[in-house]
Write an enzyme that holds these catalytic residues in place. Structure first.
Site, short mmCIF file in Angstrom:
data_model
loop_
_atom_site.label_atom_id
_atom_site.label_comp_id
_atom_site.label_asym_id
_atom_site.label_seq_id
_atom_site.Cartn_x
_atom_site.Cartn_y
_atom_site.Cartn_z
N GLU A 242 75.59 104.69 -32.00
CA GLU A 242 74.19 104.95 -32.10
C GLU A 242 73.86 106.21 -31.19
OE1 GLU A 242 71.73 101.27 -31.77
OE2 GLU A 242 72.93 100.63 -33.29
N CYS B 268 76.40 95.87 -30.76
CA CYS B 268 77.78 95.64 -31.13
C CYS B 268 78.70 94.87 -30.04
CB CYS B 268 78.39 97.07 -31.63
SG CYS B 268 77.93 97.60 -33.14
P1 NAD Z 1 71.22 96.13 -39.32
O1 NAD Z 1 70.80 94.64 -38.83
O2 NAD Z 1 70.43 97.12 -38.57
O3 NAD Z 1 71.07 96.18 -40.76
C1 NAD Z 1 71.43 95.22 -41.76
C2 NAD Z 1 70.78 95.59 -43.34
O4 NAD Z 1 71.33 94.63 -44.06
C3 NAD Z 1 69.19 95.10 -43.02
O5 NAD Z 1 68.25 96.37 -43.45
C4 NAD Z 1 69.14 94.11 -44.04
O6 NAD Z 1 67.90 93.87 -44.69
C5 NAD Z 1 70.20 94.29 -45.05
N1 NAD Z 1 70.64 93.20 -45.61
C6 NAD Z 1 71.01 91.80 -45.35
N2 NAD Z 1 71.66 91.06 -46.32
C7 NAD Z 1 71.57 91.92 -47.44
C8 NAD Z 1 71.76 92.01 -48.87
N3 NAD Z 1 72.42 90.70 -49.31
N4 NAD Z 1 71.46 92.90 -49.74
C9 NAD Z 1 71.09 94.04 -49.15
N5 NAD Z 1 70.70 94.20 -47.97
C10 NAD Z 1 70.98 93.45 -47.17
O7 NAD Z 1 72.96 96.09 -38.96
P2 NAD Z 1 73.61 97.52 -38.65
O8 NAD Z 1 73.44 97.69 -37.01
O9 NAD Z 1 73.59 98.44 -39.51
O10 NAD Z 1 75.06 96.74 -38.78
C11 NAD Z 1 75.55 96.32 -39.82
C12 NAD Z 1 77.18 96.06 -39.49
O11 NAD Z 1 77.88 96.99 -39.06
C13 NAD Z 1 77.39 94.95 -38.52
O12 NAD Z 1 78.16 93.92 -38.87
C14 NAD Z 1 77.43 95.61 -37.34
O13 NAD Z 1 78.27 94.84 -36.45
C15 NAD Z 1 78.28 97.03 -37.93
N6 NAD Z 1 78.35 98.04 -36.98
C16 NAD Z 1 77.29 98.24 -36.40
C17 NAD Z 1 77.36 99.52 -35.64
C18 NAD Z 1 75.94 100.19 -34.85
O14 NAD Z 1 75.89 101.08 -34.05
N7 NAD Z 1 74.87 99.30 -35.22
C19 NAD Z 1 78.69 100.36 -35.54
C20 NAD Z 1 79.53 99.89 -36.18
C21 NAD Z 1 79.60 98.97 -36.97
#
Ligand code: NAD
Length: 442
Positions: free
Chosen positions: A158, A266
């Site tokens: 991020e 994370c």
């Molecule tokens: P987040 O919580 O910001 O976003 C998740 C989104 O998914 C939300 O908008 C939610 O409304 C949506 N959602 C939930 N259920 C759904 C469904 N059934 N259909 C459609 N949309 C749905 O999450 P994030 O930070 O983007 O992280 C997502 C994944 O990626 C996690 O597993 C996280 O560990 C991983 N990750 C995050 C980062 C980071 O920097 N944030 C980096 C690498 C990996």
């Protein structure tokens, strides 16, 4: 080519937008209607440098679209990327509810061959659970449509997410299907023109790679925080030690900066989930348990320094706090050390006036009105008895001593990120406390 991304959080939105940049049609789907309506109008729900312009451009070019309707979006897609959240469950393991719901949705709606890709960070064997969910949903429809699963963990940071996605150090593809690998290699080819590798492997290894990467990074931070605290106790300077060890090519200079503890969406949750997996497989991860414990303690280092400095006066003290997000260039407040620092200081009776360039709206959701939020960094300093720096935003890096002298009642600075020079602070008459370096007092 066309892909569908399920989940438009940090990962889904950045991945979808960057993939659209390469000429692949992308539809980002989310269950959050409000989010999708805003995205359609070009309003980005998160602060991520460069993202808003990129989203707008690709929407205008009809390369990127947003929808709440998975069934319509998935038509003609070559792959669907599941990028929904995997928050920690009560026992610390990753909660797969959203991932499996998304997988079920895919099974219910897909019409042709698809690669179902987990991009969320998920425990080992999740891809198999996804495969099962999709299969069950297809069977319930009486549909016999071929599909493959793959694990494609995301490593973006991020604050630098776009650059990380466009120029990744590596792409990990975990799959047991040549067909799926071919589809994913095609999608990712534009991102590895810099020569960085696409590493194909079996699914469990890909799932494990993501956790091992975050666990290693969290370990480096906790290790350095441990060393920093010892440096302080024995009279050494952790900055010198950091340079001394970082110049060893086997160690390297990155990710060995001590601070007020790691946070974010994370590291804390992934470390927890990995510990849980270790316990589940009777292979306790002692190192990770220590990493977590060190980090929890590290978040209280600054409040302890504040308490030690002010002693009995603590209840009358008003402090400015600069930086709330868990790191610069993001408004993400998930697990931000600032929240622990604030809670601890409030408990001690301190009054807090805070400022952050972008994270105040998010922070307010956590703190309510327990602290005061200020328009700029100087407003926070008015009549303050000291300054705490928690997040190293660029605008905090150089202090304007003339302005500080006019605004602050007392000259003391607590620096949770070691961004200032003790000798300079001393020259200007400040007491200065940082991490792993000797405090200075005039
Ligand atoms: P987040 O919580 O910001 O976003 C998740 C989104 O998914 C939300 O908008 C939610 O409304 C949506 N959602 C939930 N259920 C759904 C469904 N059934 N259909 C459609 N949309 C749905 O999450 P994030 O930070 O983007 O992280 C997502 C994944 O990626 C996690 O597993 C996280 O560990 C991983 N990750 C995050 C980062 C980071 O920097 N944030 C980096 C690498 C990996």
């Amino acid at each position: 080519m066309k892909i569908t991304v399920v989940g438009t959080g940090y990962v889904g939105l950045v991945s979808g937008t960057c993939i659209a940049e390469t000429g692949i049609n992308v539809v980002c789907v989310d269950v959050d209607r409000e989010k999708i309506e805003k995205l359609k109008k070009g309003i980005i729900p998160i602060y991520e440098p460069g993202l808003e312009d990129m989203v707008k451009t690709n929407v205008e070019k009809h390369m990127l679209d947003f929808s709440t309707n998975l069934e319509k979006s998935i038509v003609d897609s070559d792959a669907v990327f599941i990028a929904v959240g995997t928050p920690p469950g009560e026992d610390g393991s990753a909660d797969l509810k959203y991932v499996l719901e998304a997988a079920e949705g895919v099974g219910k709606t897909m019409q042709d061959y698809l690669v179902v890709v987990t991009k969320s960070t998920v425990p080992i064997k999740t891809a198999e659970k996804v495969r099962k969910k999709v299969k069950e949903a297809l069977e319930q429809r009486g549909a016999d449509i071929p599909f493959d699963v793959a694990s494609n963990p995301e490593f973006l940071k991020e604050g630098a997410a776009i650059n990380d996605f466009l120029k990744p150090d590596r792409i990990i593809i975990g799959t047991d299907s040549e067909r799926a690998e071919k589809v994913l290699r095609r999608i990712y080819k534009p991102f590895v023109l810099n020569g960085h590798p696409i590493i194909a492997m079996d699914i469990p290894s890909a799932e494990m790679t993501k956790y091992a990467a975050n666990a290693m990074l969290a370990t480096k931070i906790s290790f350095m925080n441990n060393i920093a605290n010892l440096c302080e106790a024995v009279g050494a300077d952790v900055n010198m030690v950091r340079k001394g060890i970082g110049s060893d090519s086997r160690i390297g200079p990155k990710f060995i900066y001590p601070g007020a503890g790691y946070g974010g969406s994370c590291f804390p949750k992934d470390v927890k989930a990995l510990i849980r997996t270790g316990d589940e497989y009777h292979t306790p991860l002692d190192i990770m348990k220590a990493v977590e414990a060190v980090n929890e303690r590290q978040k209280t280092v600054i409040p302890r320094k504040v308490q030690a400095h002010f002693g009995d006066r603590i209840r009358e003290v008003k402090l400015a706090l600069w930086g709330l997000s868990f790191k610069p260039q993001t408004d993400d407040m998930r697990e931000a050390p600032s929240l622990v620092i604030i809670a601890e200081l409030l408990r001690q009776g301190v009054t807090i006036k805070a400022y952050d360039p972008v994270a105040m709206e998010e922070a307010r959701k956590h703190t309510g009105d327990t602290i005061e939020y200020c328009q700029d960094k100087y407003e926070a300093l008015v009549d303050s008895d000291g300054l705490i720096v928690v997040t190293e935003w660029p605008e905090f890096r150089v202090l304007n001593y003339k302005v500080l002298a006019k605004l602050m009642r007392e000259k003391v600075i607590f620096d949770g990120r070691n961004i200032y020079e003790p000798a300079e602070l001393l020259e200007y008459g400040y007491s200065y406390y940082s991490i792993g370096r000797q405090p200075v007092r005039p």
